[in-house]
Design an enzyme around this catalytic site. Sequence first.
Site, PDB file in Angstrom:
ATOM      1  N   GLU A 276      35.148 -16.974 -18.707  1.00 52.18           N
ATOM      2  CA  GLU A 276      36.586 -17.087 -18.985  1.00 52.18           C
ATOM      3  C   GLU A 276      37.454 -16.446 -17.911  1.00 52.18           C
ATOM      4  O   GLU A 276      38.174 -15.483 -18.188  1.00 52.18           O
ATOM      5  CB  GLU A 276      36.908 -16.387 -20.312  1.00 52.18           C
ATOM      6  CG  GLU A 276      36.385 -17.076 -21.525  1.00 52.18           C
ATOM      7  CD  GLU A 276      36.595 -16.255 -22.790  1.00 52.18           C
ATOM      8  OE1 GLU A 276      36.406 -16.813 -23.872  1.00 52.18           O
ATOM      9  OE2 GLU A 276      36.906 -15.053 -22.684  1.00 52.18           O
TER      10      GLU A 276
ATOM     11  N   TYR B  59      49.205 -12.631 -14.565  1.00 52.75           N
ATOM     12  CA  TYR B  59      49.853 -11.548 -15.301  1.00 52.75           C
ATOM     13  C   TYR B  59      51.174 -11.127 -14.635  1.00 52.75           C
ATOM     14  O   TYR B  59      51.530  -9.961 -14.626  1.00 52.75           O
ATOM     15  CB  TYR B  59      48.895 -10.362 -15.474  1.00 52.75           C
ATOM     16  CG  TYR B  59      47.573 -10.781 -16.070  1.00 52.75           C
ATOM     17  CD1 TYR B  59      47.505 -11.204 -17.392  1.00 52.75           C
ATOM     18  CD2 TYR B  59      46.405 -10.810 -15.308  1.00 52.75           C
ATOM     19  CE1 TYR B  59      46.307 -11.631 -17.945  1.00 52.75           C
ATOM     20  CE2 TYR B  59      45.199 -11.242 -15.858  1.00 52.75           C
ATOM     21  CZ  TYR B  59      45.158 -11.643 -17.173  1.00 52.75           C
ATOM     22  OH  TYR B  59      43.976 -12.074 -17.723  1.00 52.75           O
TER      23      TYR B  59
ATOM     24  N   GLY C 195      40.534 -15.605 -15.686  1.00 55.45           N
ATOM     25  CA  GLY C 195      41.980 -15.804 -15.685  1.00 55.45           C
ATOM     26  C   GLY C 195      42.473 -15.490 -14.280  1.00 55.45           C
ATOM     27  O   GLY C 195      42.748 -16.372 -13.463  1.00 55.45           O
TER      28      GLY C 195
ATOM     29  N   CYS D 291      67.117  -0.140 -15.092  1.00 56.29           N
ATOM     30  CA  CYS D 291      67.607   1.233 -15.248  1.00 56.29           C
ATOM     31  C   CYS D 291      66.505   2.196 -15.672  1.00 56.29           C
ATOM     32  O   CYS D 291      66.632   2.890 -16.684  1.00 56.29           O
ATOM     33  CB  CYS D 291      68.731   1.229 -16.266  1.00 56.29           C
ATOM     34  SG  CYS D 291      70.005   0.052 -15.823  1.00 56.29           S
TER      35      CYS D 291
HETATM   36  N1  LLP Z   1      38.923 -13.547 -21.986  1.00 58.02           N
HETATM   37  C1  LLP Z   1      39.518 -12.696 -22.834  1.00 58.02           C
HETATM   38  C2  LLP Z   1      39.098 -12.661 -24.238  1.00 58.02           C
HETATM   39  C3  LLP Z   1      40.530 -11.848 -22.364  1.00 58.02           C
HETATM   40  O1  LLP Z   1      41.121 -10.995 -23.209  1.00 58.02           O
HETATM   41  C4  LLP Z   1      40.921 -11.900 -21.012  1.00 58.02           C
HETATM   42  C5  LLP Z   1      41.965 -11.028 -20.492  1.00 58.02           C
HETATM   43  C6  LLP Z   1      40.269 -12.831 -20.166  1.00 58.02           C
HETATM   44  C7  LLP Z   1      39.275 -13.637 -20.693  1.00 58.02           C
HETATM   45  C8  LLP Z   1      40.626 -12.996 -18.724  1.00 58.02           C
HETATM   46  O2  LLP Z   1      40.453 -11.846 -17.975  1.00 58.02           O
HETATM   47  P1  LLP Z   1      40.626 -11.913 -16.378  1.00 58.02           P
HETATM   48  O3  LLP Z   1      39.565 -12.863 -15.867  1.00 58.02           O
HETATM   49  O4  LLP Z   1      41.969 -12.422 -16.095  1.00 58.02           O
HETATM   50  O5  LLP Z   1      40.433 -10.531 -15.922  1.00 58.02           O
HETATM   51  N2  LLP Z   1      47.465  -7.659 -17.857  1.00 58.02           N
HETATM   52  C9  LLP Z   1      46.289  -7.121 -17.193  1.00 58.02           C
HETATM   53  C10 LLP Z   1      45.041  -7.922 -17.516  1.00 58.02           C
HETATM   54  C11 LLP Z   1      44.782  -8.032 -19.008  1.00 58.02           C
HETATM   55  C12 LLP Z   1      43.617  -8.940 -19.324  1.00 58.02           C
HETATM   56  C13 LLP Z   1      43.587  -9.264 -20.776  1.00 58.02           C
HETATM   57  N3  LLP Z   1      42.522 -10.101 -21.167  1.00 58.02           N
HETATM   58  C14 LLP Z   1      46.554  -7.072 -15.693  1.00 58.02           C
HETATM   59  O6  LLP Z   1      47.644  -7.444 -15.264  1.00 58.02           O
HETATM   60  O7  LLP Z   1      45.704  -6.631 -14.933  1.00 58.02           O
END
Ligand code: LLP
Length: 419
Positions: A274, A378, A276, A343
């Site tokens: 998965e 993000y 992202g 702010c």
């Molecule tokens: N699968 C699940 C169940 C997740 O909760 C997430 C991300 C992903 C896949 C994808 O993760 P990735 O491959 O993108 O690392 N806002 C934070 C990242 C939070 C990720 C939340 N869950 C940031 O800006 O670093």
Amino acid sequence: MELKNNHLYLGGLPATQLIEEYGSPLYVYEEETIRNRYKDFAENISYPHLRIYYACKANSNLAILRVLKEEGAWIDVSSPGEVFLVLKAGFPPEKILFTSESVPTEEIEFLIHRGILINISSLSQLVRYGDLAQCKKQDAGCKISLRINPDVGAGQHKHVITGGRKSHFGIFIDQLDEIQSVLTRLKGIQVSGIHCHIGSGITEGRQFLEVMEILCGFAMEFPSLEFVNFGGGFGVPYKRDESPLDMKALGRELTLYFEGFCSQYGKTLSLALEPGRYLVAESGFLLAKVNTIKRTPRYKFVGVNTGFNHLVRPMAYGAYHEILNASRVEGEGEPVVVTGNLCESGDLFTQNEEGIEERWIPQIEEGDVLAILNAGAYGYSMSSNYDGRLKPMEIMVKEGKVQVIRKRETLEDLLRGME
Ligand code: LLP
């Protein structure tokens, strides 16, 4: 991204020209980068039954969803809102997997009605699902996946570690007996997938392999699986000296391990992941204009017309995002602090977990355009209207052509839902 005549070019167009034409601040995505990242990910994993669920919380713009759908992605969603968006983008329900925490019964009902596979993340959710689904026989409506906390977590910041004993995500791995007894009582539910997601921003392949071994051991207890899903978390380099994840080596090892697992399991299963961030982070740039330069005896501050309402990562995690002066990429620099227009003292694009941090950026003048890199994941998806500021416009660029993929907000948008 290209550097020509000391200017930054995105999708073949100068960033400064994009700002002139479309206004500031502006999110720009390079379509080719998204496609290349997807191909890079998919082609490095030779296992033939691969499901790449794009975790659309990273960026759920319809245009980006459509690009990834065209590339062959499946899709990971975490809310009814994301379900709505991915269905709009054309993903069929059977390619959608829903994973969330603290899921209310209405959401379970919403998903069952739309035929969307739920990744159950608590015993409570399992019982409530069973009561609602009332499975008489094993049909599509009664398939579930189970999100397991494998007692291991990883990630680039404590806020994004989603495994281990301090983490509330998934069903803890020692609750196998409880799961089995609920399943026996409910009857007719087919566990078609086992899942875990241990955290985000992981750049060491070893951590994925460790967790794979644990999850596969657990998966052996479920005879009717169709897939095992090892989640996302694939990191990208944010700093120039950080090494990227070795996808070639990781892909080879994932394949080898999973083939071995399937022969032990006695059936060929799909391998699900998965990503992202990995697919979209590098495609995105947040462009903003410098409007104010000022000094204190300690710092030179460069003020831009965006803030943590548009890119919260530096403020939320002390995350590093490279910043280029798109108007003068190279040249003599000086240490500056890049500040937003909100702010709050934490509204800084140059900070680490301890706080304010100076950054060496080539001579900046008022009117210059700054480009904040790696903003595709993000970034917009975590943006807000804090301080009554409008969200940026989003465009996608490719070979000198621009597609507006989200119009600029207007003041009227701030009134939506209010009298
Ligand atoms: N699968 C699940 C169940 C997740 O909760 C997430 C991300 C992903 C896949 C994808 O993760 P990735 O491959 O993108 O690392 N806002 C934070 C990242 C939070 C990720 C939340 N869950 C940031 O800006 O670093």
